[in-house]
Design an enzyme around this catalytic site. Structure first.
Site, short mmCIF file in Angstrom:
data_model
loop_
_atom_site.label_atom_id
_atom_site.label_comp_id
_atom_site.label_asym_id
_atom_site.label_seq_id
_atom_site.Cartn_x
_atom_site.Cartn_y
_atom_site.Cartn_z
N LYS A 1 12.35 2.55 7.22
CA LYS A 1 11.44 1.44 6.96
C LYS A 1 11.33 1.22 5.46
O LYS A 1 10.72 2.02 4.74
CB LYS A 1 10.04 1.69 7.54
CG LYS A 1 9.20 0.43 7.54
CD LYS A 1 7.73 0.66 7.22
CE LYS A 1 7.49 0.93 5.77
NZ LYS A 1 7.65 -0.34 4.94
N GLU B 1 8.45 12.51 -1.89
CA GLU B 1 8.81 12.19 -3.28
C GLU B 1 7.79 11.19 -3.76
O GLU B 1 7.84 10.01 -3.42
CB GLU B 1 10.22 11.61 -3.32
CG GLU B 1 11.30 12.58 -2.91
CD GLU B 1 11.57 13.64 -3.98
OE1 GLU B 1 12.38 14.54 -3.72
OE2 GLU B 1 10.99 13.54 -5.08
N CYS C 1 9.34 6.36 -11.05
CA CYS C 1 8.45 7.50 -10.88
C CYS C 1 8.63 8.53 -11.98
O CYS C 1 7.80 9.43 -12.12
CB CYS C 1 8.75 8.16 -9.54
SG CYS C 1 10.47 8.64 -9.40
N GLU D 1 -0.77 6.76 -13.28
CA GLU D 1 0.59 6.25 -13.41
C GLU D 1 0.52 4.76 -13.71
O GLU D 1 0.05 3.98 -12.89
CB GLU D 1 1.32 6.50 -12.09
CG GLU D 1 2.76 6.14 -12.06
CD GLU D 1 3.38 6.48 -10.71
OE1 GLU D 1 2.79 6.13 -9.67
OE2 GLU D 1 4.46 7.09 -10.69
N1 NAD Z 1 9.20 10.67 -6.47
C1 NAD Z 1 10.10 9.72 -6.29
O1 NAD Z 1 11.30 9.97 -6.11
C2 NAD Z 1 9.65 8.29 -6.31
C3 NAD Z 1 10.63 7.30 -6.34
C4 NAD Z 1 10.21 5.96 -6.35
C5 NAD Z 1 8.85 5.63 -6.32
N2 NAD Z 1 7.95 6.63 -6.30
C6 NAD Z 1 6.52 6.31 -6.31
O2 NAD Z 1 6.26 5.22 -5.41
C7 NAD Z 1 5.22 4.40 -5.93
C8 NAD Z 1 5.68 2.99 -6.04
O3 NAD Z 1 6.29 2.60 -4.82
P1 NAD Z 1 5.48 1.74 -3.74
O4 NAD Z 1 4.53 0.83 -4.42
O5 NAD Z 1 6.44 1.18 -2.77
O6 NAD Z 1 4.64 2.90 -3.01
P2 NAD Z 1 3.77 2.76 -1.68
O7 NAD Z 1 3.30 4.11 -1.38
O8 NAD Z 1 2.78 1.66 -1.81
O9 NAD Z 1 4.82 2.30 -0.56
C9 NAD Z 1 5.93 3.11 -0.28
C10 NAD Z 1 6.37 2.83 1.16
O10 NAD Z 1 5.31 3.23 2.01
C11 NAD Z 1 4.99 2.18 2.91
N3 NAD Z 1 3.60 2.32 3.28
C12 NAD Z 1 2.51 1.86 2.65
N4 NAD Z 1 1.38 2.23 3.29
C13 NAD Z 1 1.78 2.96 4.39
C14 NAD Z 1 1.11 3.62 5.45
N5 NAD Z 1 -0.22 3.62 5.55
N6 NAD Z 1 1.86 4.27 6.40
C15 NAD Z 1 3.22 4.27 6.31
N7 NAD Z 1 3.91 3.66 5.31
C16 NAD Z 1 3.19 3.02 4.36
C17 NAD Z 1 5.32 0.93 2.14
O11 NAD Z 1 5.51 -0.16 3.02
C18 NAD Z 1 6.61 1.36 1.46
O12 NAD Z 1 7.69 1.23 2.34
C19 NAD Z 1 4.88 4.98 -7.29
O13 NAD Z 1 3.78 5.84 -7.19
C20 NAD Z 1 6.11 5.79 -7.65
O14 NAD Z 1 5.82 6.83 -8.54
C21 NAD Z 1 8.31 7.96 -6.30
O1 LIG Z 2 11.45 5.88 -9.24
C1 LIG Z 2 11.94 6.92 -8.97
C2 LIG Z 2 13.43 7.10 -8.86
O2 LIG Z 2 13.65 8.33 -8.24
C3 LIG Z 2 14.03 6.95 -10.22
S1 LIG Z 2 15.60 7.63 -10.42
O3 LIG Z 2 16.58 6.52 -10.42
O4 LIG Z 2 15.87 8.55 -9.28
O5 LIG Z 2 15.58 8.36 -11.71
#
Ligand code: NAD
Ligand SMILES: O=C[C@H](O)CS(=O)(=O)O
Length: 486
Positions: A180, A255, A289, A387
């Site tokens: 998803k 993650e 992230c 963040e």
């Molecule tokens: N650690 C990593 O590798 C990594 C990588 C990319 C992004 N991020 C983090 O993700 C965040 C930004 O991404 P975002 O805005 O899409 O995050 P988000 O948590 O808002 O959404 C992520 C996913 O979760 C889904 N989602 C939202 N609410 C949900 C629920 N209640 N139940 C199930 N699924 C749900 C969303 O539709 C989306 O597909 C930032 O905090 C960033 O740091 C982390």
């Molecule tokens: O936003 C988080 C991603 O994991 C960034 S990266 O491309 O893996 O460095």
């Protein structure tokens, strides 16, 4: 760039190899963050459709796990070849729905392919053990088996590679998957379905759903046929999913969010540190992230570093539509993202920070915020603890190495951190005391498929990529074999 081939642009969901809409017929619109234009709409699916997708993945599982690792690898390589054959088309879709510059989009897709190719090979090295038996008449064998159907929920900021690095590990280990994607970037995910078809992957091995995120997540957590949840996204949502998955004893990989410190010591190569700060802070317009979120500079080089960083920002950063070749800074994903950066800037200025450059929303179509540099930052400001997820570089001053480590660790997050120093002893002292999963030493961008990517504390559980990345998709089985007449 050659003309766009719409073959990979799908606006239906991919379940059991079929392209379907939502039972309700409802859809959700997707817009281009650079222009506000409507790109298309995707199905608003919920639990019932998710249940069917899990059933399709369950049906496909026995044949997929029964393949040899080499046979699975062949399918995976075919998928990679299909992705690369459509690199330009996929990059256009990614830039249109997420906003990042086309070159960054191509780089992300190429990194995704590296993850899948890496795991295609790693899948051939899922070794077990034979353990010297404590009984003369029995033998001990340890094998590793796929956990089964895995559910993936992914973010918008890397709509291709965050799927690829999960999908690669899942497929290589013999699992099937239900994906998803984010509601903001569904088309990059649905393209995997079109490419799976093109590459000849068996139906049901990959399934892709869009729609009601909480409902889809609940079905994934509560359906007993799905055995693992892998989530990339905010810490808030990660904790919700982990709690529900825990009730149903699902394996989880999380993650999550970060708040990366970027430390510049007085024995650093300042020009290298500036380039690292630009790369780490402003990649994807600060929407990663692992972006530097707090930049700590030792007092003796603070002013010099600030001047150099300002000059580099003004020379290198060019906001605009990601489809334009000169653009280095795309839009933020939506209005809420702009509001958050603006709030962090306002909070810092109210608490005594100085605006050096930027500090405002760009008066153009779309959701753009100017690359911004603030000095005089303190731990009392929101940027120090939240963040930002946008193009805001805030410089904090510190005096001693001990101060730097204390300040850097003063967060509930623990994903990435960076520091610049030419001191060998300092390098090991600092590296070993920073409480993070990833450490960049004299480097601002360190992600690679061969190294483990994972956070500690509120940044998550588990690691993706590297030889460690398969572990979360495998169960260990111990078999004790008796009756051998030994
Ligand atoms: N650690 C990593 O590798 C990594 C990588 C990319 C992004 N991020 C983090 O993700 C965040 C930004 O991404 P975002 O805005 O899409 O995050 P988000 O948590 O808002 O959404 C992520 C996913 O979760 C889904 N989602 C939202 N609410 C949900 C629920 N209640 N139940 C199930 N699924 C749900 C969303 O539709 C989306 O597909 C930032 O905090 C960033 O740091 C982390
Ligand atoms: O936003 C988080 C991603 O994991 C960034 S990266 O491309 O893996 O460095």
């Amino acid at each position: 760039m050659s003309s766009f081939n719409p073959a990979i642009f799908k606006d239906l969901n991919y379940i059991g190899g079929e392209w379907v809409g939502a039972d309700s017929g409802q859809t959700v619109a997707v817009t281009n963050p650079a222009t506000g234009d409507h790109i298309g709409s995707v199905p608003m699916c919920g639990r019932a459709e998710t249940n069917r997708a899990i059933a399709a993945a369950t049906s496909a599982l026995p044949a997929w796990k029964a393949l040899t690792a080499d046979a699975r690898a062949t399918h995976m390589v075919n998928l990679c070849d299909a992705i690369m054959d459509h690199l330009d088309d996929l990059a256009i879709v990614l830039t249109s729905e997420m906003g990042k510059p086309l070159a960054e989009a191509k780089g992300e897709i190429a990194l995704g392919v590296k993850y899948i190719r890496f795991f295609a090979e790693e899948g051939k090295r899922i070794y077990g053990d034979t353990i010297p038996s404590p009984w003369a008449d029995r033998r001990i064998v340890v094998t590793k088996e796929p956990v089964g159907v895995a559910g993936a929920i992914t973010p918008w900021n890397f709509p291709n590679s965050m799927i690829a690095r999960k999908l690669g590990a899942a497929l290589a280990s013999g699992c099937t998957m239900v994906i998803k994607p984010s509601e903001f970037t569904p088309f990059s995910a649905l393209a995997f379905g079109a490419l799976a078809d093109k590459a000849g992957l068996p139906k049901g091995v990959i399934n892709i759903l869009t729609g009601d995120a909480p409902a889809i997540g609940e079905e994934m957590c509560e359906n007993p046929d799905l055995r693992k949840i892998t989530f990339t996204g905010s810490t808030r949502v990660g904790k919700l999913l982990a709690a529900n998955a825990g009730k149903h004893m699902k394996k989880i990989s999380m993650e999550l969010g970060g708040n990366a410190p970027f430390i510049v010591f007085d024995d650093a190569d300042l020009d290298r540190a500036v380039e690292g700060a630009i790369a780490s802070k402003f990649r994807n317009s600060g929407q990663t992230c692992v972006c530097a979120n707090r930049i700590y500079v030792q007092a003796g080089v603070y002013d010099q570093f600030a001047d150099k960083l300002k000059a580099a920002m003004e020379a290198q950063l060019s906001p605009g539509n990601g489809m334009e070749p000169d653009t280095t800074q795309g839009p933020l994903i939506n209005e809420a993202a702009v509001d958050k950066v603006a709030a962090h800037v306002a909070d810092a200025l109210e608490k005594g920070a100085t605006l050096v450059t930027g500090g405002k929303r760009l008066e153009t179509a779309g959701t753009f915020y100017a690359p911004t540099l603030l000095t005089g930052m303190t731990q009392e400001m929101r940027v120090a603890h939240e963040e930002t997820f946008g193009p805001l570089a805030g410089l904090f001053k510190f005096e001693t190495e001990e101060d730097a480590i204390r300040l850097a660790n003063d967060t509930e997050y623990g994903l990435a951190c960076y520091f610049y120093s030419n001191g060998l002893g300092r390098t090991y002292r600092v590296m070993e005391q920073l409480q993070y999963g990833l450490v960049g030493v004299n480097e601002g961008v360190i992600t690679t498929e061969v190294a483990p990517f994972g956070g500690v504390k509120d940044s998550g559980l588990g690691n993706e990529g590297s030889k460690y990345g398969l572990d979360d998709y495998l169960n260990i089985k111990y078999s004790c074999i008796g009756g051998l007449g030994l």
